[in-house]
Scaffold this motif. Structure first.
Motif, short mmCIF file in Angstrom:
data_model
loop_
_atom_site.label_atom_id
_atom_site.label_comp_id
_atom_site.label_asym_id
_atom_site.label_seq_id
_atom_site.Cartn_x
_atom_site.Cartn_y
_atom_site.Cartn_z
N VAL A 275 0.84 -1.20 0.00
CA VAL A 275 0.00 0.00 0.00
C VAL A 275 0.88 1.25 0.00
N ARG B 218 -1.65 5.05 -2.82
CA ARG B 218 -3.07 5.24 -2.43
C ARG B 218 -3.23 4.87 -0.97
N SER C 256 -5.37 6.30 1.32
CA SER C 256 -6.72 6.40 1.85
C SER C 256 -7.73 6.47 0.71
N GLY D 266 -8.76 4.25 -1.08
CA GLY D 266 -8.28 3.43 -2.20
C GLY D 266 -8.96 2.08 -2.23
N LYS E 44 -8.18 -0.89 -1.05
CA LYS E 44 -8.10 -1.82 0.08
C LYS E 44 -9.31 -1.68 1.01
N VAL E 45 -9.89 -0.48 1.07
CA VAL E 45 -11.06 -0.27 1.93
C VAL E 45 -12.20 -1.17 1.46
N SER F 165 -7.92 3.99 6.96
CA SER F 165 -6.98 4.14 5.84
C SER F 165 -6.76 2.81 5.11
N ASP F 166 -6.24 2.91 3.90
CA ASP F 166 -5.90 1.70 3.14
C ASP F 166 -4.79 0.90 3.80
N CYS G 130 -6.67 -1.13 6.28
CA CYS G 130 -7.53 -2.11 5.60
C CYS G 130 -6.72 -3.22 4.95
#
Ligand SMILES: *Cc1c(COP(=O)(O)O)cnc(C)c1O
Length: 368
Positions: free
Chosen positions: A21, A26, A28, A30, A32-33, A228-229, A232
């Motif tokens: 990440v 990316r 936030s 992004g 992964k969320v 945040s990513d 996540c």
């Protein structure tokens, strides 16, 4: 502590996911969320999952999403972590505590029914120590009195009730991912719901009240409760590993049960047959012949011996500001107080060895 009370289970895969990440740029809002949300929604069996920055934030968003107004009452348990009733206070609602059952240590549905008034807006059962509350009874009350139900499942990721996962049973549920929980993202939380409107409200309020993609259009009062990513990405890997993690926790619980099961001076939380437990903590309750002072001495001596342990839970209604500002008193919830005065959370996490559990149990028995 030589033997820690709790601790995360982080493998090489979580570390690599974080680095990926960071390299992606990316950090936030992004991909992964959404990936983490999809993983939890499908695992729990809920239509929607909304990641947020803590379990407490998730509870707050839900209290707003169901429309709790100043003066509205929310019936809940005092035998919990303070956030499960603080979220009602955030909106100037009134947490109405009712007592717990002496064996399951969860909210007593009969007492819950008796506490419902014309001001009651919602019921907020807590899945204490991972055990799902008696949801059939709670949901019956909600139908009868037209109330919303928020399930605080912060300690219950993976637990089931009649085959359905905690967090999928009520109008909405919440999970927490602090490092002592079943899975962790460092800090973090997740709302789960089948209700499209609750989901949309929570998504918007999590992100400053935005509804559209326009960064500077705010349709309602919102917060920055985003996760945040980076967090996540940890969560995505933890969810891939959840069976392994819960399996390890189950094995540690079995070691404790083997060593303390025949010990008449302690008892365990009774798990109802409807519930299959995902282990969160290992809590023993000392026999009623021990006083609270005795219990505190045992905790202090365990710590002196390098063994992490805690007086889990301390009743919410006896916290300083609940007593001084909200007028709650000792003696109001005698079952909760009797249980809480005698419980001890013992070291419980994936890295415990059988010989460490041996040492904890032998030390506890000697102190008793
Ligand atoms: C951990 C926990 C919360 C809150 O979670 P945070 O992520 O620490 O905000 C709420 N309720 C219960 C019962 C919990 O155990």
């Amino acid at each position: 502590m030589r033997i820690e009370l709790s601790g995360p289970d982080i493998s090489e895969a979580e570390k690599q996911a974080v680095v990926a990440v960071l390299s992606s740029g990316r950090l936030s809002l992004g991909p992964k969320v959404e990936e983490f949300e999809r993983a939890v929604a499908s695992y729990v069996g809920a239509k929607h999952a909304i990641a947020c920055s803590s379990g407490t934030c998730g509870l707050h968003l839900l209290i707003r999403a169901i429309g709790v107004q100043p003066g509205d009452e929310v019936v809940t348990t005092p035998f919990s972590f303070v956030a499960s009733s603080n979220c009602v206070l955030f909106e100037k609602g009134k947490p109405v505590f009712v007592d717990i059952e002496p064996d399951t240590w969860n909210i007593d549905p009969k007492a819950m029914g008796a506490a419902i008034t014309s001001k009651t807006k919602a019921l907020l059962p807590v899945d204490a120590f991972g055990q799902v509350a008696k949801m059939n009874e709670v949901l019956d009350l909600a139908r009868k009195h037209k109330l919303r139900v928020i399930e605080d499942s912060c300690e219950a990721l993976g637990s089931t009730y009649n085959g359905k996962r905690a967090g999928s049973l009520a109008d909405a549920g919440v999970f927490g991912f602090y490092p002592n929980k079943q899975i962790t993202t460092g800090e973090g939380g997740m709302i789960t719901t089948n209700d499209d409107q609750i989901a949309a409200m929570c998504r918007s309020m999590r992100n400053q009240g935005r509804d559209t993609m326009s960064w500077l259009a705010h349709d309602r009062l919102g917060y920055n409760y985003r996760l945040s990513d980076i967090n996540c990405a940890i969560g995505v890997v933890q969810m891939q590993r959840i069976e392994e993690i819960l399996g390890k926790r189950n094995r540690v619980a079995d070691w404790y049960k083997q060593r303390l099961g025949g010990e008449s001076r302690v008892s365990f939380q009774r798990v109802i047959p409807e519930c299959k437990l995902s282990w969160f903590v290992f809590v023993v309750k000392l026999a009623d012949s021990y006083s609270e002072e005795n219990r505190n001495t045992v905790i202090q001596r365990l710590r002196d011996a390098g063994i992490g342990c805690s007086n889990y839970f301390a009743p919410i209604h006896l916290q300083k500001f609940y007593r001084e500002d909200l007028g709650y008193k000792q003696g109001q919830f005698p079952v909760c107080e009797r249980v809480a005065a005698r419980t001890i959370a013992l070291p419980f996490h994936c890295h415990l060895t059988e010989s460490q559990v041996d040492e904890v149990c032998a030390t506890l028995k000697k102190l008793l």
